[in-house]
Design a protein around this motif. Structure first.
Motif, PDB file in Angstrom:
ATOM      1  N   ARG A   1      10.980  -2.990   2.301  1.00  0.00           N
ATOM      2  CA  ARG A   1      10.451  -1.781   1.671  1.00  0.00           C
ATOM      3  C   ARG A   1      11.363  -1.343   0.508  1.00  0.00           C
ATOM      4  O   ARG A   1      10.885  -0.966  -0.565  1.00  0.00           O
ATOM      5  CB  ARG A   1      10.350  -0.670   2.709  1.00  0.00           C
TER       6      ARG A   1
ATOM      7  N   SER B   1      -0.562   8.543 -12.051  1.00  0.00           N
ATOM      8  CA  SER B   1      -1.758   9.201 -12.577  1.00  0.00           C
ATOM      9  C   SER B   1      -1.405  10.193 -13.668  1.00  0.00           C
ATOM     10  O   SER B   1      -2.166  10.378 -14.624  1.00  0.00           O
ATOM     11  CB  SER B   1      -2.501   9.907 -11.436  1.00  0.00           C
TER      12      SER B   1
ATOM     13  N   GLY C   1       1.860   6.793  -6.723  1.00  0.00           N
ATOM     14  CA  GLY C   1       0.527   7.042  -7.293  1.00  0.00           C
ATOM     15  C   GLY C   1       0.434   8.321  -8.086  1.00  0.00           C
ATOM     16  O   GLY C   1      -0.179   8.355  -9.161  1.00  0.00           O
ATOM     17  N   LEU C   2       1.004   9.434  -7.593  1.00  0.00           N
ATOM     18  CA  LEU C   2       0.897  10.713  -8.277  1.00  0.00           C
ATOM     19  C   LEU C   2       1.557  10.662  -9.651  1.00  0.00           C
ATOM     20  O   LEU C   2       0.972  11.099 -10.659  1.00  0.00           O
ATOM     21  CB  LEU C   2       1.533  11.812  -7.424  1.00  0.00           C
TER      22      LEU C   2
ATOM     23  N   GLU D   1       0.834  -1.208   0.000  1.00  0.00           N
ATOM     24  CA  GLU D   1       0.000   0.000   0.000  1.00  0.00           C
ATOM     25  C   GLU D   1       0.865   1.253   0.000  1.00  0.00           C
ATOM     26  O   GLU D   1       0.585   2.230  -0.706  1.00  0.00           O
ATOM     27  CB  GLU D   1      -0.924  -0.004   1.227  1.00  0.00           C
ATOM     28  N   ASP D   2       1.929   1.263   0.812  1.00  0.00           N
ATOM     29  CA  ASP D   2       2.822   2.426   0.855  1.00  0.00           C
ATOM     30  C   ASP D   2       3.474   2.671  -0.496  1.00  0.00           C
ATOM     31  O   ASP D   2       3.581   3.823  -0.952  1.00  0.00           O
ATOM     32  CB  ASP D   2       3.889   2.223   1.926  1.00  0.00           C
ATOM     33  N   CYS D   3       3.931   1.586  -1.135  1.00  0.00           N
ATOM     34  CA  CYS D   3       4.590   1.719  -2.441  1.00  0.00           C
ATOM     35  C   CYS D   3       3.607   2.268  -3.478  1.00  0.00           C
ATOM     36  O   CYS D   3       3.960   3.127  -4.300  1.00  0.00           O
ATOM     37  CB  CYS D   3       5.130   0.374  -2.909  1.00  0.00           C
ATOM     38  N   LYS D   4       2.380   1.768  -3.432  1.00  0.00           N
ATOM     39  CA  LYS D   4       1.362   2.258  -4.379  1.00  0.00           C
ATOM     40  C   LYS D   4       1.092   3.738  -4.170  1.00  0.00           C
ATOM     41  O   LYS D   4       0.978   4.517  -5.129  1.00  0.00           O
ATOM     42  CB  LYS D   4       0.079   1.456  -4.198  1.00  0.00           C
ATOM     43  N   ARG D   5       1.031   4.143  -2.921  1.00  0.00           N
ATOM     44  CA  ARG D   5       0.747   5.531  -2.612  1.00  0.00           C
ATOM     45  C   ARG D   5       1.919   6.438  -3.019  1.00  0.00           C
ATOM     46  O   ARG D   5       1.713   7.543  -3.536  1.00  0.00           O
ATOM     47  CB  ARG D   5       0.472   5.679  -1.113  1.00  0.00           C
ATOM     48  N   MET D   6       3.151   5.971  -2.790  1.00  0.00           N
ATOM     49  CA  MET D   6       4.318   6.787  -3.101  1.00  0.00           C
ATOM     50  C   MET D   6       4.458   7.049  -4.592  1.00  0.00           C
ATOM     51  O   MET D   6       4.924   8.115  -5.008  1.00  0.00           O
ATOM     52  CB  MET D   6       5.592   6.112  -2.574  1.00  0.00           C
TER      53      MET D   6
END
Length: 467
Positions: free
Chosen positions: A347, A322, A318-319, A311-316
């Motif tokens: 990580r 997109s 993500g911007l 989840e952290d990797c996806k969030r980092m």
């Protein structure tokens, strides 16, 4: 004769004569004692003085032969010195045999059957002893057989006595039998000595190689220690100004103490900050790889939630994803596995894999982070993308440090080629394996497999979550 053949023959002769000399030591007292005993018995028939003279001559000849023979070791001599010494040994042996056989002519008494029979028995016994000792080297063996055979065979036949003539005939067969036996012993001994020389040469070569290997290992350890010291020193020297650059540029970007002014200055500040961050990341990668290669990576093992890290990797990322219309998905059980591992290492390796996948995935593509357990309880997780993919040559090459694939990055970043090397080192440190599967134009799948012993909590439900 070729030079190599001559060298091999001399080497074989050196070994044979060294073996002969080694076996002479036990006879140093036996032979003179035997000579004195024979002389004592012969004195009953021929008188004391002839027997003493004969004994002194034979013992003196033997002592001279023993002294010449024991003077040196064949393998320590030069080729010329060895050849001279070898001739003296052969001649000394021949003279010793002549003095022994002289007893037959000095003490033979026509009509005295007992005296003559004793002489023949002594020669036969001496012949058997000599063949056992000298058969290691053929020139010595022939001298030890032919000279005594002259007295043992020809002397009885020359008497004209039917009994002694028959004994002479039997003695001839006996001599022939000893020659055959001696040649057999010589062949066996030569083969044994050749094997021993090969073994000694192999041992010496192994010792030499061991010394060379130890020397090279010592040099490698010194070089590695020097490298580690240099990296530790340079990391401090580089990180201190870099942190200052990043910190000051951050303050300027935030305009903490007032506006920067011209828009170009603001752009320059952004470039300085980005370059500093990028350079610091590269330095950290080099240091991480150095620690891994030096075997100094220390794991701080604790319970790790693979789902949380994903989840952290996806969030980092993500911007950025997109902005390029790249889909980031999670494919894992409803309750992802928890493992015993170093959280920072997990990580880092997953971020490296995600960054690589994102870097080489085109606009509108997909990057999937997956995790789960296998049928045997092993933990398996990694990243799959729909990027450009790699052929077999690229797959083998990108696993090496400082090596990159041929594909063009869609983010414009080339990196240092350390990401997968660091991943491999971190996985190895956890006792796992890392593999890449890729098809050009289809995508790449990077998979980390850890042993089941690291599993703390397996998924409770076969349902999978895709987000």
């Amino acid at each position: 004769m070729a030079a190599s053949d001559l060298s091999d023959r001399l080497q074989s002769e050196r070994s044979q004569l060294d073996y002969f000399v080694q076996n002479m030591a036990p006879t140093a007292l036996v032979v003179p004692t035997m000579i004195a005993g024979v002389a004592a018995v012969l004195s009953f028939w021929s008188g004391i003085l002839p027997a003493i003279v004969w004994a002194v001559v034979v013992i003196g000849t033997y002592v001279a032969f023993y002294t010449v023979t024991k003077r040196g070791r064949a393998h320590d001599m030069t080729d010329e010195a060895f050849q001279r010494w070898r001739k003296r040994v052969v001649i000394g042996n021949l003279l010793g045999e002549i003095t022994w056989v002289s007893a037959t002519f000095i003490f033979w008494q026509t009509g005295d059957v007992l005296n003559n029979a004793f002489l023949l028995c002594i020669l036969a016994a001496h012949l058997a002893m000599a063949i056992g000792h000298s058969s290691i080297y053929l020139p010595l063996m022939y001298g030890s057989i032919l000279v005594p055979a002259f007295g043992l065979v020809l002397m009885p036949i020359s008497t004209g006595d039917p009994l002694f003539m028959a004994i002479g005939g039997v003695a001839g067969v006996y001599v022939y039998f000893l020659v055959v036996i001696g040649k057999g012993i010589n062949r066996t001994s030569t083969a044994m000595l050749a094997l021993r020389d090969e073994k000694d040469a192999l041992i010496q070569r192994l010792k030499t190689e061991k010394r060379v290997a130890e020397h090279e290992r010592s040099r490698a350890e010194e070089a590695n220690q020097t490298k580690s010291t240099f990296l530790a020193s340079i990391s401090h020297e580089l990180r201190t100004p870099l942190n200052a650059i990043i910190g000051f540029s951050d303050v300027m970007r935030a305009e903490t103490f007032g506006p920067v002014g011209h828009d170009n200055y603001r752009q320059y500040v952004d470039d300085i900050h980005g370059s500093g961050q990028h350079l610091l990341s590269l330095i950290n990668d080099v240091l991480d790889l150095a620690r891994i290669e030096a075997g100094r990576l220390e794991l701080n093992e604790e319970p790790v939630d693979l789902g949380g890290i994903a989840e952290d990797c996806k969030r980092m990322i993500g911007l950025q994803a997109s902005e390029r219309n790249v889909t980031i998905e999670l494919d894992m059980p409803a309750q992802p596995p928890r493992i015993l591992a170093d959280a920072r290492a997990m990580r880092q390796l997953w971020l490296n894999l995600v960054s690589n996948a994102f870097k080489f995935t085109g606009n509108g593509g997909r990057v999937t982070l997956f995790a789960g357990t296998t049928a045997d309880g092993s933990i398996r997780f990694g990243v799959e993308d729909t990027g450009c993919g790699m052929d077999e040559d690229e797959l083998a090459r990108v696993m090496n440090a400082f090596t990159q694939g041929n594909a063009q990055s869609h983010t414009g970043e080339r990196g240092t080629g350390l990401g997968l090397a660091i991943v491999t080192g971190l996985v190895d440190a956890h006792g796992g394996t890392f593999g890449l599967e890729s098809t050009p134009g289809v995508g790449t799948r990077a998979t980390v497999t850890l042993p089941r012993a690291r599993l703390i909590h397996a998924e409770l439900s076969p349902a999978r979550v895709r987000a």
